[in-house]
Design a protein around this motif. Structure first.
Motif, PDB file in Angstrom:
ATOM      1  N   LEU A  12       0.826  -1.211   0.000  1.00 24.73           N
ATOM      2  CA  LEU A  12       0.000   0.000   0.000  1.00 24.73           C
ATOM      3  C   LEU A  12       0.861   1.261   0.000  1.00 24.73           C
ATOM      4  O   LEU A  12       0.501   2.255  -0.646  1.00 24.73           O
ATOM      5  N   ASP A  13       1.996   1.238   0.698  1.00 24.74           N
ATOM      6  CA  ASP A  13       2.928   2.375   0.627  1.00 24.74           C
ATOM      7  C   ASP A  13       3.405   2.585  -0.810  1.00 24.74           C
ATOM      8  O   ASP A  13       3.446   3.703  -1.320  1.00 24.74           O
ATOM      9  N   ARG A  14       3.775   1.487  -1.446  1.00 27.18           N
ATOM     10  CA  ARG A  14       4.232   1.582  -2.840  1.00 27.18           C
ATOM     11  C   ARG A  14       3.107   2.079  -3.746  1.00 27.18           C
ATOM     12  O   ARG A  14       3.338   2.881  -4.653  1.00 27.18           O
ATOM     13  N   LEU A  15       1.900   1.629  -3.506  1.00 26.48           N
ATOM     14  CA  LEU A  15       0.747   2.043  -4.300  1.00 26.48           C
ATOM     15  C   LEU A  15       0.576   3.561  -4.274  1.00 26.48           C
ATOM     16  O   LEU A  15       0.443   4.202  -5.321  1.00 26.48           O
ATOM     17  N   VAL A  16       0.594   4.160  -3.083  1.00 23.71           N
ATOM     18  CA  VAL A  16       0.383   5.608  -3.013  1.00 23.71           C
ATOM     19  C   VAL A  16       1.588   6.381  -3.554  1.00 23.71           C
ATOM     20  O   VAL A  16       1.427   7.471  -4.102  1.00 23.71           O
ATOM     21  N   ASN A  17       2.784   5.808  -3.430  1.00 28.26           N
ATOM     22  CA  ASN A  17       3.956   6.464  -4.014  1.00 28.26           C
ATOM     23  C   ASN A  17       3.922   6.381  -5.540  1.00 28.26           C
ATOM     24  O   ASN A  17       4.263   7.354  -6.226  1.00 28.26           O
ATOM     25  N   PRO A  79       3.911  11.038   5.979  1.00 29.07           N
ATOM     26  CA  PRO A  79       3.428   9.902   6.768  1.00 29.07           C
ATOM     27  C   PRO A  79       2.208   9.240   6.132  1.00 29.07           C
ATOM     28  O   PRO A  79       1.335   9.904   5.600  1.00 29.07           O
ATOM     29  N   HIS A  80       2.189   7.906   6.212  1.00 28.37           N
ATOM     30  CA  HIS A  80       1.088   7.115   5.666  1.00 28.37           C
ATOM     31  C   HIS A  80       0.720   6.070   6.716  1.00 28.37           C
ATOM     32  O   HIS A  80       1.488   5.148   6.968  1.00 28.37           O
ATOM     33  N   LEU A  81      -0.425   6.225   7.337  1.00 32.48           N
ATOM     34  CA  LEU A  81      -0.893   5.308   8.368  1.00 32.48           C
ATOM     35  C   LEU A  81      -1.987   4.425   7.784  1.00 32.48           C
ATOM     36  O   LEU A  81      -2.983   4.929   7.264  1.00 32.48           O
ATOM     37  N   SER A  92      -7.854   0.961   5.171  1.00 28.44           N
ATOM     38  CA  SER A  92      -8.012   2.408   5.067  1.00 28.44           C
ATOM     39  C   SER A  92      -6.649   3.025   5.337  1.00 28.44           C
ATOM     40  O   SER A  92      -5.789   2.414   5.975  1.00 28.44           O
ATOM     41  N   GLY A  93      -6.477   4.222   4.824  1.00 24.91           N
ATOM     42  CA  GLY A  93      -5.198   4.882   5.020  1.00 24.91           C
ATOM     43  C   GLY A  93      -5.362   6.383   5.092  1.00 24.91           C
ATOM     44  O   GLY A  93      -6.275   6.961   4.493  1.00 24.91           O
ATOM     45  N   VAL A  94      -4.454   6.999   5.844  1.00 25.97           N
ATOM     46  CA  VAL A  94      -4.342   8.454   5.896  1.00 25.97           C
ATOM     47  C   VAL A  94      -2.929   8.777   5.448  1.00 25.97           C
ATOM     48  O   VAL A  94      -1.961   8.226   5.968  1.00 25.97           O
ATOM     49  N   LEU A  95      -2.823   9.659   4.458  1.00 27.45           N
ATOM     50  CA  LEU A  95      -1.536  10.048   3.907  1.00 27.45           C
ATOM     51  C   LEU A  95      -1.463  11.568   3.879  1.00 27.45           C
ATOM     52  O   LEU A  95      -2.402  12.229   3.428  1.00 27.45           O
ATOM     53  N   TYR A  96      -0.349  12.109   4.367  1.00 28.54           N
ATOM     54  CA  TYR A  96      -0.109  13.549   4.279  1.00 28.54           C
ATOM     55  C   TYR A  96       0.906  13.799   3.180  1.00 28.54           C
ATOM     56  O   TYR A  96       1.846  13.012   2.993  1.00 28.54           O
ATOM     57  N   ALA A  97       0.721  14.895   2.425  1.00 28.19           N
ATOM     58  CA  ALA A  97       1.609  15.193   1.304  1.00 28.19           C
ATOM     59  C   ALA A  97       1.695  16.695   1.071  1.00 28.19           C
ATOM     60  O   ALA A  97       0.815  17.452   1.487  1.00 28.19           O
TER      61      ALA A  97
END
Length: 143
Positions: A12-17, A79-81, A92-97
């Motif tokens: 999921l980290d890779r997905l959002v990146n 951060p990605h929680l 579910s995820g919360v990502l700040y950018a």
């Protein structure tokens, strides 16, 4: 955290990146492959929806319009929680950018929070719903 949970978190980290890099590079078709076929993308500014689309055809139109409206985009993910629900094959995820957008020598710097819903579809994770909250906007001429 179990091995399966750790593996899902990495995916999921890779997905959002990947989403951020493909968006910056305007590779819209590849970016759309990261979404569920019936995925939803919604942008809010001060609790007001300013853009929304569901399904790949509508999303392609929206993303193409957004890409054509700017000269350059640069995204830096923070951060990605992630919270997994293994019983439902969802997360579910919360990502700040920070997203920097340049148009006509004007820089708009967005501080963004993404609220994501992910689904495990056909042996892979996909973004089911992405809600983009534009929290802070700083607009000034590009130096």
């Amino acid at each position: 955290m179990t091995y399966g949970e750790a593996e899902s978190n990495l995916i999921l980290d890779r997905l959002v990146n990947q989403w951020a890099v493909l968006g910056d590079e305007r590779k819209i078709d590849q970016q759309l492959d990261l979404l569920a076929a019936n995925g939803t993308y919604r942008v809010t500014r001060q609790d007001t929806v300013v853009a929304e689309a569901t399904g790949r055809p509508a999303l392609k139109t929206l993303f193409t319009q957004q890409a054509q409206a700017v000269d350059t985009v640069f995204t830096l993910n923070g951060p990605h929680l992630i919270t997994l629900d293994a019983d439902k094959n969802t997360a579910s995820g919360v990502l700040y950018a920070q997203v920097k957008v340049v148009k006509d020598q004007v820089l708009t710097d967005y501080s963004v929070r993404y609220d994501d819903q992910y689904a495990f579809i056909d042996h892979n994770w996909a973004i089911q719903e992405r809600q983009v909250h534009l929290l802070i906007e700083d607009v000034h001429p590009l130096a």
